[in-house]
Motif scaffolding. Structure first.
Motif, PDB file in Angstrom:
ATOM      1  N   ASP A   1      54.717  57.550  44.751  1.00 52.17           N
ATOM      2  CA  ASP A   1      54.937  56.942  43.443  1.00 52.17           C
ATOM      3  C   ASP A   1      54.873  58.026  42.371  1.00 52.17           C
ATOM      4  O   ASP A   1      53.882  58.182  41.669  1.00 52.17           O
TER       5      ASP A   1
ATOM      6  N   GLU B   1      60.778  44.540  26.512  1.00 51.40           N
ATOM      7  CA  GLU B   1      59.636  43.629  26.602  1.00 51.40           C
ATOM      8  C   GLU B   1      60.061  42.199  26.254  1.00 51.40           C
ATOM      9  O   GLU B   1      59.650  41.238  26.914  1.00 51.40           O
TER      10      GLU B   1
ATOM     11  N   GLY C   1      60.274  55.750  32.491  1.00 51.69           N
ATOM     12  CA  GLY C   1      60.177  55.004  33.742  1.00 51.69           C
ATOM     13  C   GLY C   1      61.531  54.553  34.226  1.00 51.69           C
ATOM     14  O   GLY C   1      62.534  55.247  34.031  1.00 51.69           O
TER      15      GLY C   1
ATOM     16  N   SER D   1      62.160  40.808  29.124  1.00 48.69           N
ATOM     17  CA  SER D   1      61.281  40.451  30.238  1.00 48.69           C
ATOM     18  C   SER D   1      60.647  39.090  30.005  1.00 48.69           C
ATOM     19  O   SER D   1      60.563  38.255  30.924  1.00 48.69           O
TER      20      SER D   1
ATOM     21  N   LEU E   1      64.687  48.089  35.990  1.00 41.04           N
ATOM     22  CA  LEU E   1      64.918  47.398  37.257  1.00 41.04           C
ATOM     23  C   LEU E   1      66.294  46.732  37.181  1.00 41.04           C
ATOM     24  O   LEU E   1      66.432  45.539  36.910  1.00 41.04           O
TER      25      LEU E   1
ATOM     26  N   ARG F   1      59.744  49.338  34.362  1.00 38.71           N
ATOM     27  CA  ARG F   1      58.421  49.771  34.810  1.00 38.71           C
ATOM     28  C   ARG F   1      58.127  51.145  34.235  1.00 38.71           C
ATOM     29  O   ARG F   1      58.989  52.030  34.242  1.00 38.71           O
ATOM     30  N   ARG F   2      56.920  51.307  33.700  1.00 45.03           N
ATOM     31  CA  ARG F   2      56.501  52.610  33.183  1.00 45.03           C
ATOM     32  C   ARG F   2      55.976  53.475  34.329  1.00 45.03           C
ATOM     33  O   ARG F   2      55.096  53.057  35.068  1.00 45.03           O
ATOM     34  N   THR F   3      56.510  54.665  34.448  1.00 43.98           N
ATOM     35  CA  THR F   3      56.044  55.617  35.465  1.00 43.98           C
ATOM     36  C   THR F   3      55.688  56.964  34.862  1.00 43.98           C
ATOM     37  O   THR F   3      55.126  57.815  35.535  1.00 43.98           O
TER      38      THR F   3
ATOM     39  N   PRO G   1      59.338  41.137  34.649  1.00 46.04           N
ATOM     40  CA  PRO G   1      59.577  42.449  34.031  1.00 46.04           C
ATOM     41  C   PRO G   1      60.909  43.035  34.469  1.00 46.04           C
ATOM     42  O   PRO G   1      61.286  42.933  35.635  1.00 46.04           O
TER      43      PRO G   1
ATOM     44  N   SER H   1      68.025  50.667  40.223  1.00 42.71           N
ATOM     45  CA  SER H   1      67.246  51.196  39.105  1.00 42.71           C
ATOM     46  C   SER H   1      68.053  52.179  38.281  1.00 42.71           C
ATOM     47  O   SER H   1      69.046  52.745  38.737  1.00 42.71           O
TER      48      SER H   1
END
Length: 386
Positions: free
Chosen positions: A231, A69, A136, A72, A139, A81-83, A78, A45
């Motif tokens: 998370d 986007e 985020g 993906s 990946l 990832r949005r965190t 994808p 990541s």
């Protein structure tokens, strides 16, 4: 039309795929392997964020989000990832908030005594923070694996274990020489060779202030839990007093990934990047572990894994991207922030190779000819690497 892409990392590989999709015949030359132990792009990541102190960078990152986007969709899975992201500092918050407001992105000011409510277990230190929803992880390993598979499936010519030793640009074509004596010719070449770029500049009649560094990160958490770490959002904890900054991100099954915003050492300036020492420094591992134990108390401070990789300072902290010859486009100087631009660069670099001029705002900051006689820097100033 035929293109050669030198370097199958975070920029070169998505660009090779994009060019192949645009109908070009593409050969991808990679010295090691995408995401391998000697690459700048290894690991599971990387952090991405819209937060930045400069408005033009924030705008560039907004374009990157849309590009992730699209990539993906192209890869069928994808690649980010949005965190959310917490940015803590005592100096940069007004500029970051202003830049985010200018691109219509919501941001929440978090008082110093509330940071542990937004980022569970974060020790208050008297500094306020900003929580940004648009942040985020990229990946990274999935992006590289999927893009390489898609490139080959689309007819791309992938040549791993191929060491480029010379570039001869011309007005209408370019010749590439490899260490095993093979020669490739094409209409266009994209040079995106990471730390290896500085050893290829003589063929381009360029001298650039490129300084590759070795960096180390640590994954921490409880090996008996699934996932091993909570998370949490991503984190940019800027330098304070005499302590370096911290960048950190959730990493799923690998634990929580943490690094200090300072390198282990400079990469030795040997011939064609022969410094392949990627040994972990136990002292750095312990510094990071102790910092997590003190400041990120929701994470079990147990080391699950370490990773050592490279990044390349550009001399002024901005990327070096543009056409250097009628047949050559150069992309280097990631300054530790290259992977968050991976999907964007796939589109942007392919456009340049295909004859586009690029966004004038980006070219103003990224022009390879901007440095003059600037020497490589002995120090660097950057935030949120890897």
């Amino acid at each position: 039309m035929r293109a050669i892409v030198i370097g199958g990392g975070a920029w070169g590989l998505p660009a090779a795929l994009r060019l192949q999709d645009l109908g070009w015949s593409v050969t991808l030359l990679e010295r090691f392997a995408p995401g391998g132990p000697f690459a700048s792009s290894g690991g599971t990541s990387r952090l991405w964020r819209l937060a930045d102190t400069q408005l033009w960078r924030a705008r560039a990152m907004l374009g990157t989000l849309a590009a992730m986007e699209r990539l993906s969709d192209r890869l069928g899975a994808p690649v980010f990832r949005r965190t959310g992201l917490l940015w803590r500092d005592d100096l940069s918050l007004p500029a970051v908030a202003e830049a985010l407001a200018a691109i219509d992105q919501p941001v929440e000011r978090v008082a110093a005594d509330r940071v542990g409510e937004v980022f569970a277990g974060l020790r208050p230190d008297g500094r306020d923070a900003l929580f940004v929803q648009q942040g985020g992880v990229v990946l990274a390993d999935r992006l590289l694996r999927s893009a390489l598979a898609a490139f080959v499936a689309a007819g791309g010519d992938y040549r791993p274990d191929t060491r480029v030793v010379g570039i001869t640009p011309g007005d209408v074509s370019v010749r590439i020489a490899t260490a095993d004596g093979e020669t490739f010719e094409a209409d266009q070449a994209l040079v995106a060779a990471g730390p290896g770029t500085r050893e290829l500049l003589s063929g381009l009649d360029l001298s650039l202030p490129l300084t590759p560094y070795i960096e180390q990160v640590v994954h921490l958490g409880d090996p008996h839990c699934s996932p091993p770490a909570p998370d949490l959002p991503g984190l940019v904890d800027c330098p304070s007093d005499d302590e370096p900054g911290v960048y950190a991100m959730p990493d799923g099954a690998a634990g929580y990934k943490v690094g200090l915003d300072e390198p282990l050492r400079r990469l030795a300036a040997g011939t064609l990047g022969d410094d392949l020492d990627r040994a972990e420094q136990p002292e750095r591992t312990e510094r990071i572990r102790a910092r997590v134990a003190r400041d990120l108390t929701a994470i079990v401070p147990r080391v699950l894994a370490t990773q050592v990789c490279t990044w390349t300072d550009s001399g002024d902290g901005d990327f070096i991207i543009g056409r250097t010859h009628p047949s050559v486009v150069l992309a280097c100087g990631d300054s530790g922030e290259g992977f968050k631009y991976a999907a964007f660069m796939g589109e942007y670099l392919a456009e340049l190779v295909a004859g586009g001029t690029g966004d004038p705002q980006f070219q103003e900051h990224w022009d390879p000819r901007r440095f003059g006689d600037m020497a490589p820097r002995e120090r660097f100033d950057a935030i949120g690497r890897h």
